[in-house]
Design an enzyme around this catalytic site. Structure first.
Site, PDB file in Angstrom:
ATOM      1  N   ASP A   1       5.636  -1.485  -6.985  1.00  9.02           N
ATOM      2  CA  ASP A   1       4.639  -0.681  -6.259  1.00  9.02           C
ATOM      3  C   ASP A   1       3.962   0.237  -7.274  1.00  9.02           C
ATOM      4  O   ASP A   1       4.624   0.823  -8.122  1.00  9.02           O
ATOM      5  CB  ASP A   1       5.276   0.146  -5.127  1.00  9.02           C
TER       6      ASP A   1
ATOM      7  N   ASN B   1       1.810   8.326   4.994  1.00 10.34           N
ATOM      8  CA  ASN B   1       2.833   7.272   4.877  1.00 10.34           C
ATOM      9  C   ASN B   1       4.120   7.651   5.607  1.00 10.34           C
ATOM     10  O   ASN B   1       4.913   6.781   6.001  1.00 10.34           O
ATOM     11  CB  ASN B   1       3.224   7.041   3.404  1.00 10.34           C
ATOM     12  N   LEU B   2       4.373   8.951   5.764  1.00 12.03           N
ATOM     13  CA  LEU B   2       5.718   9.395   6.163  1.00 12.03           C
ATOM     14  C   LEU B   2       6.067   9.045   7.604  1.00 12.03           C
ATOM     15  O   LEU B   2       7.241   9.016   7.968  1.00 12.03           O
ATOM     16  CB  LEU B   2       5.860  10.913   5.944  1.00 12.03           C
ATOM     17  N   GLN B   3       5.074   8.761   8.419  1.00 12.04           N
ATOM     18  CA  GLN B   3       5.302   8.373   9.821  1.00 12.04           C
ATOM     19  C   GLN B   3       6.142   7.085   9.909  1.00 12.04           C
ATOM     20  O   GLN B   3       6.836   6.857  10.867  1.00 12.04           O
ATOM     21  CB  GLN B   3       3.922   8.204  10.492  1.00 12.04           C
TER      22      GLN B   3
ATOM     23  N   LYS C   1       5.846   6.022  -5.532  1.00 12.64           N
ATOM     24  CA  LYS C   1       6.662   5.458  -4.445  1.00 12.64           C
ATOM     25  C   LYS C   1       7.903   4.762  -4.994  1.00 12.64           C
ATOM     26  O   LYS C   1       8.976   4.834  -4.395  1.00 12.64           O
ATOM     27  CB  LYS C   1       5.849   4.431  -3.653  1.00 12.64           C
TER      28      LYS C   1
ATOM     29  N   ASN D   1      -1.527  -6.950   2.069  1.00 14.39           N
ATOM     30  CA  ASN D   1      -2.809  -7.642   1.888  1.00 14.39           C
ATOM     31  C   ASN D   1      -2.555  -9.100   1.526  1.00 14.39           C
ATOM     32  O   ASN D   1      -1.564  -9.439   0.885  1.00 14.39           O
ATOM     33  CB  ASN D   1      -3.656  -6.954   0.805  1.00 14.39           C
TER      34      ASN D   1
ATOM     35  N   CYS E   1      -3.571  -1.518   8.427  1.00 19.61           N
ATOM     36  CA  CYS E   1      -2.888  -0.440   9.158  1.00 19.61           C
ATOM     37  C   CYS E   1      -3.664   0.859   9.030  1.00 19.61           C
ATOM     38  O   CYS E   1      -3.659   1.689   9.944  1.00 19.61           O
ATOM     39  CB  CYS E   1      -1.479  -0.254   8.616  1.00 19.61           C
TER      40      CYS E   1
ATOM     41  N   CYS F   1     -12.701 -13.929  16.112  1.00 21.43           N
ATOM     42  CA  CYS F   1     -12.303 -12.515  16.137  1.00 21.43           C
ATOM     43  C   CYS F   1     -13.378 -11.750  15.345  1.00 21.43           C
ATOM     44  O   CYS F   1     -14.547 -12.136  15.371  1.00 21.43           O
ATOM     45  CB  CYS F   1     -10.901 -12.317  15.569  1.00 21.43           C
TER      46      CYS F   1
HETATM   47  N1  LIG Z   1      -0.501  -6.104  -5.441  1.00 22.71           N
HETATM   48  C1  LIG Z   1       0.334  -5.078  -5.203  1.00 22.71           C
HETATM   49  N2  LIG Z   1       1.099  -4.596  -6.224  1.00 22.71           N
HETATM   50  C2  LIG Z   1       1.947  -3.556  -6.015  1.00 22.71           C
HETATM   51  N3  LIG Z   1       2.089  -2.942  -4.819  1.00 22.71           N
HETATM   52  C3  LIG Z   1       1.360  -3.393  -3.789  1.00 22.71           C
HETATM   53  C4  LIG Z   1       0.437  -4.460  -3.923  1.00 22.71           C
HETATM   54  N4  LIG Z   1      -0.155  -4.675  -2.723  1.00 22.71           N
HETATM   55  C5  LIG Z   1       0.370  -3.759  -1.874  1.00 22.71           C
HETATM   56  N5  LIG Z   1       1.271  -2.992  -2.508  1.00 22.71           N
HETATM   57  C6  LIG Z   1       2.070  -1.894  -1.933  1.00 22.71           C
HETATM   58  O1  LIG Z   1       2.604  -2.307  -0.692  1.00 22.71           O
HETATM   59  C7  LIG Z   1       2.809  -1.158   0.126  1.00 22.71           C
HETATM   60  C8  LIG Z   1       2.370  -1.492   1.530  1.00 22.71           C
HETATM   61  O2  LIG Z   1       2.695  -0.403   2.343  1.00 22.71           O
HETATM   62  P1  LIG Z   1       2.040  -0.135   3.744  1.00 22.71           P
HETATM   63  O3  LIG Z   1       1.684  -1.429   4.361  1.00 22.71           O
HETATM   64  O4  LIG Z   1       2.970   0.710   4.540  1.00 22.71           O
HETATM   65  O5  LIG Z   1       0.650   0.609   3.447  1.00 22.71           O
HETATM   66  P2  LIG Z   1       0.157   1.789   2.510  1.00 22.71           P
HETATM   67  O6  LIG Z   1      -0.826   1.184   1.569  1.00 22.71           O
HETATM   68  O7  LIG Z   1       1.285   2.551   1.903  1.00 22.71           O
HETATM   69  O8  LIG Z   1      -0.529   2.761   3.550  1.00 22.71           O
HETATM   70  P3  LIG Z   1      -1.963   2.790   4.224  1.00 22.71           P
HETATM   71  O9  LIG Z   1      -2.341   1.346   4.481  1.00 22.71           O
HETATM   72  O10 LIG Z   1      -1.787   3.557   5.473  1.00 22.71           O
HETATM   73  O11 LIG Z   1      -2.852   3.446   3.234  1.00 22.71           O
HETATM   74  C9  LIG Z   1       2.021  -0.006  -0.486  1.00 22.71           C
HETATM   75  O12 LIG Z   1       2.918   0.958  -0.981  1.00 22.71           O
HETATM   76  C10 LIG Z   1       1.209  -0.682  -1.603  1.00 22.71           C
HETATM   77  O13 LIG Z   1       1.053   0.152  -2.731  1.00 22.71           O
END
Ligand SMILES: Nc1ncnc2c1ncn2[C@@H]1O[C@H](COP(=O)(O)OP(=O)(O)OP(=O)(O)O)[C@@H](O)[C@H]1O
Length: 411
Positions: A71, A79-81, A95, A140, A207, A369
């Site tokens: 990460d 995020n904390l929710q 993180k 994603n 999200c 959609c």
């Molecule tokens: N290609 C990637 N490399 C490293 N980390 C990734 C990658 N794609 C996503 N992440 C990590 O996956 C996690 C996904 O967490 P989550 O789905 O809860 O969303 P978030 O990005 O933390 O929050 P929000 O979407 O509300 O901004 C995130 O911490 C993000 O940094």
């Protein structure tokens, strides 16, 4: 049923370990040997966010010997929710480091390795190479396809989960590549068998825009951690060839088999595991498709463009065509922008009895959609649930607005 464990036995357990893991050692499916396999296991978790949090906490609690975290993000207040591994003290910090601090506090016997980078095509194979299994808690499709492809190329199990609003999904993919130079396609399903048409990330379907229920991340993350324990130790039935669809509003858990193919077709050759390979690779759904399930080879075209949709709607209006245009978005989106003559059934209600009343299984269904993330998923679910002809509209109502009817609002 006992299955071939993914990981070999680790060293003997000491007294502290016997005490700590006593409640799971009591179960014969796990036992001393299972715990030693967990101790030797190396699991890579992508994302220390909503899904990664429960995955990491449960795997550390269970005594998985090495956990890797990928990460590159920092902890944000929003995020904390749901990202329960992080606390308010960690706001603004990495993180990966915040997660490691929590895991070490929970179980100092676990080694936690950090990869504080963005996973990309340049680093994925090298990072994955140090682990036995990958769990994807990212948010994603670009990363998910990359992780899926890398795991498949390396022959590693890939546990996938996804959450949005009130809905979640979990599945496990395990593709084994053929020997290089053999020209064979390899064996076992991948994420691309579930979503054959590459899904482009849709901001409206994230999200951060659409929202997500915190405890749902716990439900899906726990299921993902369970998949890892099952594969490492070799107990139970992993979700290979099956997707678990969780609807928290309805309080339902629906299992949808996928990747079903007729025996003897090219698809079935890639879906069936080699006899010498771990039994975990063999999904019951692949070898014993229900009589009503369509085969992929028998399906009509996967998708159609908006211009073709416009032509077919015109033909339908003059009685020369017959199909149902299904909109699987939320009612508020439909109020904002819609295509005349469509039927609204939000994705989460698709498998309800009420949906079947307006969507006869014998009818041809064209589904759209906002872009085409939800419609592709709806198509898969419907084909696995007995509908015979389902085609998704490429680019959804956004493409309709751009190419056919500029009067329809874009959002
Ligand atoms: N290609 C990637 N490399 C490293 N980390 C990734 C990658 N794609 C996503 N992440 C990590 O996956 C996690 C996904 O967490 P989550 O789905 O809860 O969303 P978030 O990005 O933390 O929050 P929000 O979407 O509300 O901004 C995130 O911490 C993000 O940094």
């Amino acid at each position: 049923m006992a299955r071939t464990p993914l990981v070999s036995l680790g060293s003997e357990l000491d007294e502290q370990e016997l005490r700590r893991y006593s409640r799971q050692l009591r179960m014969p499916q796990l036992g001393l040997e299972g715990q030693r396999r967990l101790k030797a296991a190396r699991v890579l978790v992508l994302g220390a966010g909503g899904l990664g949090s429960p995955v990491l906490l449960y795997l550390a609690g269970a005594g998985v010997g090495t956990l890797g975290i990928v990460d590159d993000d920092t902890v944000d207040e929003s995020n904390l929710q749901r990202q329960i591994i992080h606390t308010s003290d960690a706001l603004g910090t990495s993180k990966a480091r915040s997660a490691r601090a929590a895991l070490t506090a929970l179980n100092p016997l676990v080694r936690v390795d950090l990869h504080e980078v963005r996973l990309d095509a340049g680093n994925a194979a090298e990072i994955f190479g140090g682990y036995d299994l990958v769990i994807d808690g990212t948010d994603n499709f670009a990363t998910r396809y990359l992780a899926n492809d890398t795991a498949a190329a390396l022959g590693m199990p890939y546990v996938w989960g996804s959450v949005l609003r009130f809905d979640g999904q979990v599945s496990t993919f395990w593709h084994r590549p053929a020997a290089s130079g053999s020209g064979e396609p390899g064996r076992g399903l991948t994420l691309r068998d579930l979503f054959p048409q590459e899904i482009v990330d849709d901001e409206a379907e994230s999200c951060s825009v659409a929202g997500v229920l915190g405890p749902l991340c716990g439900t899906v993350g726990s299921a993902m951690a369970t998949e890892a324990l099952k594969l490492i130790v070799g107990f139970g039935e992993p979700l290979v060839g099956r997707i678990l669809v969780i609807d928290t509003l309805e309080g339902s858990y629906t299992e949808v088999p996928f990747g079903v193919a007729e025996p003897g077709t090219a698809e079935s050759a890639t879906a069936e595991p080699a006899p010498t390979e771990p039994a975990t690779a063999e999904p019951a759904a692949v070898t014993e498709p229900a009589a009503t399930e369509p085969t992929r080879t028998a399906r009509p075209a996967t998708s159609l463009g908006v211009t073709e949709l416009a032509a077919r709607l015109a033909a339908r209006a003059s009685g020369a065509d017959d199909f149902i245009l299904l909109d699987v978005r939320e009612p508020w989106e439909r109020d904002f922008a819609g295509i005349d003559g469509s039927v609204l059934v939000p994705l989460q209600s698709l498998l309800s009895a009420a949906a079947e009343e307006v969507l006869p299984k014998s009818a041809e269904i064209l589904v759209h959609c906002h872009h085409d993330t939800r419609s592709q998923y709806a198509r898969e679910v419907m084909l696995q649930s007995g509908w015979q002809q389902v085609t998704f509209v490429e680019g959804g109502i956004d493409a309709w607005s751009a190419k056919v009817d500029p009067e329809v609002a874009r959002y």
